[in-house]
Write a protein that holds these residues in place. Structure first.
Motif, PDB file in Angstrom:
ATOM      1  N   LEU A   1      -3.467   6.951  -0.147  1.00  0.00           N
ATOM      2  CA  LEU A   1      -4.865   7.191  -0.493  1.00  0.00           C
ATOM      3  C   LEU A   1      -5.030   8.669  -0.794  1.00  0.00           C
ATOM      4  CD1 LEU A   1      -7.912   6.454  -0.636  1.00  0.00           C
ATOM      5  CD2 LEU A   1      -8.002   6.854   1.845  1.00  0.00           C
TER       6      LEU A   1
ATOM      7  N   ALA B   1     -11.160  -3.633   3.701  1.00  0.00           N
ATOM      8  CA  ALA B   1     -10.018  -4.534   3.821  1.00  0.00           C
ATOM      9  C   ALA B   1     -10.160  -5.514   4.968  1.00  0.00           C
ATOM     10  CB  ALA B   1      -8.730  -3.724   3.999  1.00  0.00           C
TER      11      ALA B   1
ATOM     12  N   VAL C   1      -6.685   4.859  -4.574  1.00  0.00           N
ATOM     13  CA  VAL C   1      -5.720   4.100  -3.784  1.00  0.00           C
ATOM     14  C   VAL C   1      -4.564   3.711  -4.701  1.00  0.00           C
ATOM     15  CG1 VAL C   1      -5.341   2.056  -2.355  1.00  0.00           C
ATOM     16  CG2 VAL C   1      -7.589   3.182  -2.377  1.00  0.00           C
ATOM     17  N   THR C   2      -3.355   3.982  -4.281  1.00  0.00           N
ATOM     18  CA  THR C   2      -2.190   3.578  -5.078  1.00  0.00           C
ATOM     19  C   THR C   2      -1.413   2.507  -4.327  1.00  0.00           C
ATOM     20  OG1 THR C   2      -0.899   5.400  -4.133  1.00  0.00           O
ATOM     21  CG2 THR C   2      -1.959   5.778  -6.271  1.00  0.00           C
ATOM     22  N   LEU C   3      -0.997   1.505  -5.092  1.00  0.00           N
ATOM     23  CA  LEU C   3      -0.208   0.413  -4.556  1.00  0.00           C
ATOM     24  C   LEU C   3       1.018   0.233  -5.451  1.00  0.00           C
ATOM     25  CD1 LEU C   3      -3.500  -0.773  -4.645  1.00  0.00           C
ATOM     26  CD2 LEU C   3      -2.453  -2.046  -2.774  1.00  0.00           C
TER      27      LEU C   3
ATOM     28  N   TYR D   1       0.853  -1.189   0.000  1.00  0.00           N
ATOM     29  CA  TYR D   1       0.000   0.000   0.000  1.00  0.00           C
ATOM     30  C   TYR D   1       0.889   1.239   0.000  1.00  0.00           C
ATOM     31  CZ  TYR D   1      -3.147   3.568   1.900  1.00  0.00           C
ATOM     32  OH  TYR D   1      -3.873   4.723   2.122  1.00  0.00           O
ATOM     33  N   GLU D   2       0.601   2.155  -0.917  1.00  0.00           N
ATOM     34  CA  GLU D   2       1.397   3.376  -0.996  1.00  0.00           C
ATOM     35  C   GLU D   2       0.668   4.571  -0.403  1.00  0.00           C
ATOM     36  OE1 GLU D   2       4.176   5.057  -4.435  1.00  0.00           O
ATOM     37  OE2 GLU D   2       2.075   5.577  -4.791  1.00  0.00           O
TER      38      GLU D   2
ATOM     39  N   ARG E   1       2.470   2.389 -10.977  1.00  0.00           N
ATOM     40  CA  ARG E   1       1.647   2.111  -9.802  1.00  0.00           C
ATOM     41  C   ARG E   1       0.367   1.378 -10.191  1.00  0.00           C
ATOM     42  NH1 ARG E   1       3.302   7.525  -8.985  1.00  0.00           N
ATOM     43  NH2 ARG E   1       4.448   7.882  -7.036  1.00  0.00           N
TER      44      ARG E   1
ATOM     45  N   THR F   1      -4.665  -7.854  -2.755  1.00  0.00           N
ATOM     46  CA  THR F   1      -4.803  -6.393  -2.719  1.00  0.00           C
ATOM     47  C   THR F   1      -5.391  -5.935  -1.402  1.00  0.00           C
ATOM     48  OG1 THR F   1      -5.065  -6.340  -5.122  1.00  0.00           O
ATOM     49  CG2 THR F   1      -5.829  -4.425  -3.881  1.00  0.00           C
TER      50      THR F   1
ATOM     51  N   ALA G   1      -2.980  -6.277   1.462  1.00  0.00           N
ATOM     52  CA  ALA G   1      -1.974  -5.212   1.504  1.00  0.00           C
ATOM     53  C   ALA G   1      -2.558  -3.930   2.079  1.00  0.00           C
ATOM     54  CB  ALA G   1      -1.426  -4.966   0.095  1.00  0.00           C
ATOM     55  N   VAL G   2      -3.801  -3.612   1.698  1.00  0.00           N
ATOM     56  CA  VAL G   2      -4.459  -2.420   2.241  1.00  0.00           C
ATOM     57  C   VAL G   2      -4.701  -2.592   3.729  1.00  0.00           C
ATOM     58  CG1 VAL G   2      -6.549  -1.029   2.182  1.00  0.00           C
ATOM     59  CG2 VAL G   2      -5.505  -1.800   0.037  1.00  0.00           C
TER      60      VAL G   2
ATOM     61  N   ARG H   1     -10.754   6.928   4.389  1.00  0.00           N
ATOM     62  CA  ARG H   1      -9.797   5.960   4.923  1.00  0.00           C
ATOM     63  C   ARG H   1     -10.513   4.901   5.764  1.00  0.00           C
ATOM     64  NH1 ARG H   1      -4.382   5.381   6.123  1.00  0.00           N
ATOM     65  NH2 ARG H   1      -3.911   7.234   4.898  1.00  0.00           N
TER      66      ARG H   1
END
Length: 849
Positions: A326, A345, A488-490, A323-324, A418, A353, A356-357, A338
């Motif tokens: 939000l 999650a 959301v970026t991962l 997870y990078e 990403r 996915t 990870a979140v 959030r």
């Protein structure tokens, strides 16, 4: 309590809540009510013994050995010892390989979650017993038949049983069957039929549509064996007749021995053995590199592959999504978004996915009232929460309208490599309350609910979604009223060995197709980072369904994004229709259908059980970089077995030509069995064993059987002609006069003639045959390496000693005056030159790999 006591109304804990007790499991194991399947990873010891001993060629050689023993010429029965040694080596090699492969297969055997003594346990699938309470999650294979007690959006892929690839939703009360796999959701059920009683094992043996990997080597060897069998059937009476005409006056023993020599030369006694050993040793060698070979021909199959289809996640990248961040969209509170993301999650059946979140975003503790589990075909998941409404997480390209300006920002983020997901709110998700009956047992009454966080959420989640969750799971389009709330970026770490591995395949003229469910821009960015010539990535949703048009698109494109599981399968079919041999790699259940239909399916060791079950190869540590090792092993097997087969077939052709010319000229067959044993051992048997296991980096070229026949048959014919010429020349200048053969060379006593002059024609023929066959061996050993030179020199030295050492000369009945030696060597040199010319002619005509 037995399975008959599975109740729904008695007081206290019920079986569907606590599962079986340890005592009940032991009782069912004692009664044989266990999920032992007939399928095995290797042959039993008895089968290994029968496969290596009870063969038609062993039967022929055994009969000939018995006949030779009756004559009393025991030295000519030496081929019987070679037969025993070959069979012993085959049994020992396969048994040792079986132990290693079985041990590795056991360590990587499929497992099943069962509830026993109120606890969720993971046991080998083969240890599931009748009445076990089984818990299913995404990626699991259904291990036994039964009726669902609870379902949380459970969807099964039933293609193995019905042929239909579309996932089928199942509700509590539905029957489910073994042989299917979970593509979405979760559920619990009791095993009502296991092992041989399960549906998948009651129907036809091919119910799972199991297809064995095609092996060009095995098909070619089987064809050769058919040809050789018919040659023996025709040659046997001809040999007996011709030898009766030529040496019948020397006694029946002489006829038997000469006839046996001719037929022994037609039997490829070590060909099948060395082919099997080559496959087995390759499989064992690959286990040391963490590659489990589930079908031995797959080693060869990968060497024939010219297109590799691979997923981005787990192959080009490490597969561990991180997870990078939000980014809340304008008009939405970042904290609220959030919390919604953390609630989504908080799912015990989370995919990679969501996991990870969940590791980075805490759960707000909301009560989940309905769920739409993630599906790779749908590409989004959702849940409704008590008092919080519905929340959705999925691919922006699927959830956003085509003209939404937010797509440009998504593309910008994706272009950096990403993964981008959209989180949003929706009023289109029903807020289904937890029903009293099912939920009560799962949350309040079930001991599983008290076994930590996983047990608690699992009990609540599996039982509490009800009919609403199942209805929503079938939605083919985004939920109504979706309002985007955040992006959301991962990130994924690119594998350090990915670039080198892809460069290897490029150097070997193997095309790469990156087929991913992710955004095509993201996939393209990752592909460029590992050195692929990407071109323009294609969104698979824009591809035509027409097979011809799809084939053209797949041929000219390297990177595809937003590919559905059914499209992955269609891609494999399209490439195969274009004449390609296709390997498919994958780890998720969405890859299972494509892996099954590919020529070679390669599963990652950390992948779904359903995926590993259909794959021919499993990369146990999940490293794509092992594939070059497998390809190298495949090439070694193909190249080396081709060398070995050439040697054996050349000997068969030589014997047939010698038999025919002996009949034509009414002369004895040139050799005694002991002569051919010496030649076969030094020019074929021992060298073939080392050549079959040595390194070989030659690229695969189609036409295995054609190449063998085009070289080995004429080369063997050349050797046969050289032998006949040498034998006739020696007979005219050496040996004894024809009218003295009976008196000086008869074998009435059952022993070899003591007059050494009788040995000279056979000696000359043997020298010539050794020269020609050593040259055939030298040709097939190219390109030369130091170890090959040592091998060839050792065999030549051993052959020379057979003519020089007194004991060896007497054993093999050799007598070689110097003029005879030079004459025989000269004829052999002419034969060797003809073999060399044949080799160069075929090499000039052969297509370049």
């Amino acid at each position: 309590m037995t399975t008959d006591a599975v109740g729904t109304g008695e007081a206290g804990p019920r079986v569907e809540e606590t599962g079986l007790t340890t005592a009940q499991v032991a009782e069912r194991v004692e009664r044989g009510q266990v999920n032992r399947l007939a399928e095995r990873t290797s042959r039993s010891l008895g089968e290994i013994f029968r496969a290596n001993v009870l063969t038609r060629f062993n039967a022929i050689l055994g009969a000939l050995f018995a006949l030779v023993m009756v004559t009393g010429s025991y030295f000519d029965g030496l081929f019987g010892l070679i037969l025993v040694v070959n069979s012993t080596i085959g049994i020992a090699q396969e048994y040792l390989a079986k132990r290693k492969l079985d041990r590795l297969a056991l360590l990587n055997a499929p497992t099943t979650r069962v509830v026993r003594d109120g606890e969720v346990r993971v046991v080998p699938t083969a240890d599931v017993v009748l009445g076990d309470l089984i818990e299913l999650r995404t990626g699991d294979e259904v291990p036994a038949d039964g009726r669902l007690l609870s379902s949380a959006g459970l969807e099964l892929n039933e293609a193995n049983l019905t042929g239909e690839s579309d996932p089928v939703a199942h509700a509590p009360g539905d029957e489910i069957r073994s042989g299917t796999s979970v593509v979405a959701g979760s559920g619990r059920y009791h095993a009502s039929a296991v092992g041989a009683d399960a549906y998948v094992n009651r129907i036809a043996a091919d119910a799972r549509r199991f297809t064995r990997t095609r092996s060009e080597i095995q098909e070619s060897i089987n064809t050769l064996l058919k040809y050789i069998t018919w040659v023996i059937v025709v040659a046997l009476p001809l040999t007996i007749w011709s030898q009766w005409r030529s040496v019948g006056d020397q006694g029946w023993q002489a006829v038997t021995i000469r006839s046996a020599a001719g037929i022994v030369g037609l039997v490829p006694e070590g060909l099948v053995l060395l082919t099997s050993v080559a496959f087995l040793m390759s499989a064992v060698q690959l286990t040391r590199r963490q590659v489990l070979v589930q079908q031995l021909p797959a080693v060869e199959g990968l060497a024939r592959v010219d297109v590799v289809c691979l997923d981005k996640t787990g192959t080009l990248t490490a597969g561990e999504i991180a997870y990078e961040g939000l980014e809340a969209l304008p008009g939405h509170d970042a904290d609220e978004v959030r919390r919604g993301l953390g609630a989504l999650a908080d799912d015990p059946n989370a995919n990679g996915t969501l996991a990870a979140v969940g590791a980075a975003v805490p759960s707000p503790g909301w009560t989940r009232t309905g769920t739409v589990p993630f599906s790779s075909a749908r590409k989004w998941s959702a849940a409704s929460f008590d008092g919080q409404g519905g929340w959705v997480l999925g691919a922006p390209e699927v959830l956003l309208p085509a003209d939404d300006p937010l797509r440009a920002h998504v593309a910008e983020l994706a272009a950096s490599g990403r993964r981008v997901l959209l989180v949003g709110r929706s009023d289109g998700l029903p807020a289904a309350p937890v029903s009293g009956g099912e939920a009560g047992s799962a949350q309040a009454g079930s001991p599983a609910a008290g076994n930590g966080a996983e047990g608690d959420t699992a009990g609540r989640d599996v039982a509490g979604r009800g009919e609403a969750g199942r209805d929503v799971a079938g939605m083919p389009s985004p939920p109504a009223g979706l309002v985007p709330a955040g992006l959301v970026t991962l990130t994924e770490q690119i594998r350090p060995d990915a670039r080198e591995t892809l460069a290897f395949f490029a150097a070997q003229d193997v095309d790469i197709k990156v087929i991913s469910g992710d955004n095509p821009v993201t996939v393209g960015a990752v592909a460029r980072a590992v050195g692929l010539d990407v071109g323009e990535p294609v969104d698979a949703r824009t591809l035509p369904e027409d097979p011809e048009s799809l084939r053209d698109a797949v041929e000219r494109t390297t990177v595809f994004g937003r590919v559905t599981p059914e499209q992955k399968r269609a891609f494999v079919h399209a490439l195969q229709a274009g004449g390609h041999v296709v390997a498919m790699t994958g780890d998720g259940v969405n890859d299972a259908l494509a892996l099954k239909d590919a020529d070679i399916g390669v599963a990652m060791g950390n992948g779904a059980q359903a995926t590993k079950a259909v794959a021919e190869l499993v990369l146990l540590d999940g490293r794509f970089s092992h594939l070059p090792d497998v390809l190298a092993e495949g090439r070694r097997v193909i190249g080396n077995v081709e060398r070995v087969a050439n040697l054996f077939v050349a000997k068969n052709a030589m014997s047939l030509v010698a038999i025919l010319f002996a009949a034509l000229f009414a002369v004895p067959f040139p050799f005694l069995p002991r002569h051919l044993t010496l030649v076969s051992t030094l020019t074929i048997g021992i060298p073939a064993f080392f050549l079959a296991l040595g390194p070989n980096h030659r690229r695969y070229v189609p036409g295995f059987l054609d190449r063998i026949l085009s070289f080995a048959v004429p080369a063997g014919a050349i050797a046969g002609l050289a032998v006949i010429v040498s034998y006739l020349l020696a007979g005219s200048h050496y040996g004894v006069p024809k009218d003295e053969l009976v008196s000086r060379c008869g074998i009435e006593s059952g022993t070899s003639p003591t007059d050494v002059a009788c040995w000279q024609p056979g000696t000359g023929a043997t020298i010539t045959l050794l020269v020609v066959f050593f040259w055939i061996l030298a040709v097939l050993s190219r390109p030369f390496r130091f170890w090959k030179g040592i091998l060839l020199a050792t065999m030549v030295t051993a052959a020379t000693l057979a003519f020089l050492l007194p004991a060896a000369r007497e054993f093999f009945t050799f007598d070689a005056p110097a003029p005879l030696v030079w004459e025989s060597l000269a004829v052999g040199a002419v034969g060797a030159a003809a073999v060399e010319a044949l080799h160069r002619f075929l090499a000039a005509r052969a297509p370049r790999p």
